[in-house]
Design a protein around this motif. Sequence first.
Motif, PDB file in Angstrom:
ATOM      1  N   PRO A   1      42.094  52.059  40.306  1.00 34.36           N
ATOM      2  CA  PRO A   1      41.943  51.393  39.065  1.00 34.36           C
ATOM      3  C   PRO A   1      42.972  51.653  38.101  1.00 34.36           C
ATOM      4  O   PRO A   1      43.206  50.471  37.215  1.00 34.36           O
ATOM      5  CB  PRO A   1      40.653  51.975  38.604  1.00 34.36           C
ATOM      6  CG  PRO A   1      39.801  52.502  40.129  1.00 34.36           C
ATOM      7  CD  PRO A   1      40.881  52.840  40.837  1.00 34.36           C
TER       8      PRO A   1
ATOM      9  N   THR B   1      42.093  51.392  46.623  1.00 33.22           N
ATOM     10  CA  THR B   1      41.428  51.265  45.534  1.00 33.22           C
ATOM     11  C   THR B   1      42.127  52.388  44.385  1.00 33.22           C
ATOM     12  O   THR B   1      41.850  53.515  44.603  1.00 33.22           O
ATOM     13  CB  THR B   1      39.795  51.606  45.604  1.00 33.22           C
ATOM     14  OG1 THR B   1      39.498  50.575  46.466  1.00 33.22           O
ATOM     15  CG2 THR B   1      39.212  51.209  44.109  1.00 33.22           C
TER      16      THR B   1
ATOM     17  N   ASP C   1      45.370  48.809  38.552  1.00 34.72           N
ATOM     18  CA  ASP C   1      44.920  47.584  38.064  1.00 34.72           C
ATOM     19  C   ASP C   1      44.744  47.403  36.644  1.00 34.72           C
ATOM     20  O   ASP C   1      45.405  46.411  35.925  1.00 34.72           O
ATOM     21  CB  ASP C   1      43.623  47.460  38.628  1.00 34.72           C
ATOM     22  CG  ASP C   1      43.543  47.211  40.108  1.00 34.72           C
ATOM     23  OD1 ASP C   1      44.194  46.580  40.944  1.00 34.72           O
ATOM     24  OD2 ASP C   1      42.453  47.881  40.786  1.00 34.72           O
ATOM     25  N   ALA C   2      44.371  48.458  35.949  1.00 31.79           N
ATOM     26  CA  ALA C   2      44.212  48.239  34.268  1.00 31.79           C
ATOM     27  C   ALA C   2      45.445  48.353  33.710  1.00 31.79           C
ATOM     28  O   ALA C   2      45.388  47.422  32.545  1.00 31.79           O
ATOM     29  CB  ALA C   2      43.269  49.596  33.926  1.00 31.79           C
TER      30      ALA C   2
ATOM     31  N   SER D   1      41.554  41.741  31.827  1.00 39.81           N
ATOM     32  CA  SER D   1      41.208  43.142  31.202  1.00 39.81           C
ATOM     33  C   SER D   1      41.753  43.557  29.827  1.00 39.81           C
ATOM     34  O   SER D   1      41.095  44.314  28.869  1.00 39.81           O
ATOM     35  CB  SER D   1      41.251  44.010  32.123  1.00 39.81           C
ATOM     36  OG  SER D   1      42.338  44.770  32.405  1.00 39.81           O
TER      37      SER D   1
ATOM     38  N   TRP E   1      39.074  37.185  39.490  1.00 34.89           N
ATOM     39  CA  TRP E   1      39.438  38.574  39.328  1.00 34.89           C
ATOM     40  C   TRP E   1      39.693  39.042  37.850  1.00 34.89           C
ATOM     41  O   TRP E   1      40.853  38.563  37.301  1.00 34.89           O
ATOM     42  CB  TRP E   1      40.691  38.882  40.129  1.00 34.89           C
ATOM     43  CG  TRP E   1      40.758  38.598  41.507  1.00 34.89           C
ATOM     44  CD1 TRP E   1      41.860  37.915  42.043  1.00 34.89           C
ATOM     45  CD2 TRP E   1      39.700  38.506  42.628  1.00 34.89           C
ATOM     46  NE1 TRP E   1      41.299  37.445  43.243  1.00 34.89           N
ATOM     47  CE2 TRP E   1      40.072  38.181  43.492  1.00 34.89           C
ATOM     48  CE3 TRP E   1      38.309  39.276  42.651  1.00 34.89           C
ATOM     49  CZ2 TRP E   1      39.423  37.881  44.772  1.00 34.89           C
ATOM     50  CZ3 TRP E   1      37.897  39.015  43.597  1.00 34.89           C
ATOM     51  CH2 TRP E   1      38.207  38.490  44.813  1.00 34.89           C
TER      52      TRP E   1
ATOM     53  N   HIS F   1      39.895  42.212  36.625  1.00 37.75           N
ATOM     54  CA  HIS F   1      40.340  43.556  36.454  1.00 37.75           C
ATOM     55  C   HIS F   1      41.739  43.694  36.278  1.00 37.75           C
ATOM     56  O   HIS F   1      42.184  45.022  36.012  1.00 37.75           O
ATOM     57  CB  HIS F   1      39.694  44.290  37.722  1.00 37.75           C
ATOM     58  CG  HIS F   1      40.330  43.872  38.848  1.00 37.75           C
ATOM     59  ND1 HIS F   1      40.474  42.579  39.251  1.00 37.75           N
ATOM     60  CD2 HIS F   1      41.185  44.463  39.754  1.00 37.75           C
ATOM     61  CE1 HIS F   1      40.813  42.517  40.534  1.00 37.75           C
ATOM     62  NE2 HIS F   1      41.354  43.707  40.971  1.00 37.75           N
ATOM     63  N   ARG F   2      42.644  42.809  36.233  1.00 37.32           N
ATOM     64  CA  ARG F   2      44.029  43.127  35.939  1.00 37.32           C
ATOM     65  C   ARG F   2      44.446  42.673  34.534  1.00 37.32           C
ATOM     66  O   ARG F   2      44.139  42.960  33.306  1.00 37.32           O
ATOM     67  CB  ARG F   2      45.012  42.590  37.133  1.00 37.32           C
ATOM     68  CG  ARG F   2      44.623  43.325  38.018  1.00 37.32           C
ATOM     69  CD  ARG F   2      45.726  42.922  39.383  1.00 37.32           C
ATOM     70  NE  ARG F   2      45.254  43.963  40.662  1.00 37.32           N
ATOM     71  CZ  ARG F   2      45.821  43.840  41.915  1.00 37.32           C
ATOM     72  NH1 ARG F   2      46.481  42.625  42.195  1.00 37.32           N
ATOM     73  NH2 ARG F   2      45.364  44.276  42.808  1.00 37.32           N
TER      74      ARG F   2
END
Length: 292
Positions: free
Chosen positions: A272, A270, A275-276, A222, A216, A218-219
């Motif tokens: 984002p 979901t 996550d970011a 990123s 993964w 995306h966390r």
Amino acid sequence: MAVTNTLTRIREAFDGAGVTGRLHALDIDSGAEVGASADHPVVTASVHKLCLLVALHQQAGAGRVDLTEQIECPPAGRTPGPTGLAAMLDPVRMSLRDAAYLMMAVSDNTAADLLLERVGLDAVNHTTARLGLAHTHAVYTFGETFGTIRQDAGPGGPQALTDPYIIARLRALDPVRANHSTPRDMTRLLAAIWRDEACAPAHAAAIRRLLGLQVWPHRMASGFPFDDVHVAGKTGSLPTVRNEVGVIEYPDGGRYAVAVFTRATNTAATFPPADAVIGTTARIAVEALRAL
């Protein structure tokens, strides 16, 4: 002043993403740290698989477990999850160490529970206690955690998990009743792994390898989109919960353990921004440590 500015930036990032965030970042070699509610109890979710992995390797190092031991996994009775064994249709036979790979790389819940059957929750808790992680404790297996969610959500099923009132009553989201830790405990565990203190050096190296294979990006990763910066970590997710703990390694030898735990007000599966912001705040904290 620099520390105050760093904490302000971290809190503003969490607020802007619509989450409550807890963070701890530690320079593994100097001991310098940055914390935002670093000692606040948090739900670990799949981050607790890291504690299980360390317990597995401690037992292997003591000769109580053979990591090449083969285990059987029939199709029936697998722990729910969108990845790994739960998504497979046929019987599987694999080694303990390959189950550990699935558990860490794709957060395979079935693989984790197979390892827990072999290791035991008591051994996981003994491991964290022995390492001085006084605020870290496993209450449930991963299958049991999902069982409490089904029970607490009631007849509405998965769709009920968009209701804030249902979310508020989930035991799995209560640090008092669910598997839990603190950001500071988790960076202490990561530092012990990177310093070869959590278990024998060969086993610590094996753990570091698996953390580096997580798929993964995306966390936490990123926040560090550089070819020469390596991020090794473990995510954790439950309704409204998005976590990651990991180590960021720079080409100049800098090593930073970071733990970020978030709860979103938005109940969407979901989301984002939540996550970011894990990567954003980890980057802010690491840059502050590197500037000291």
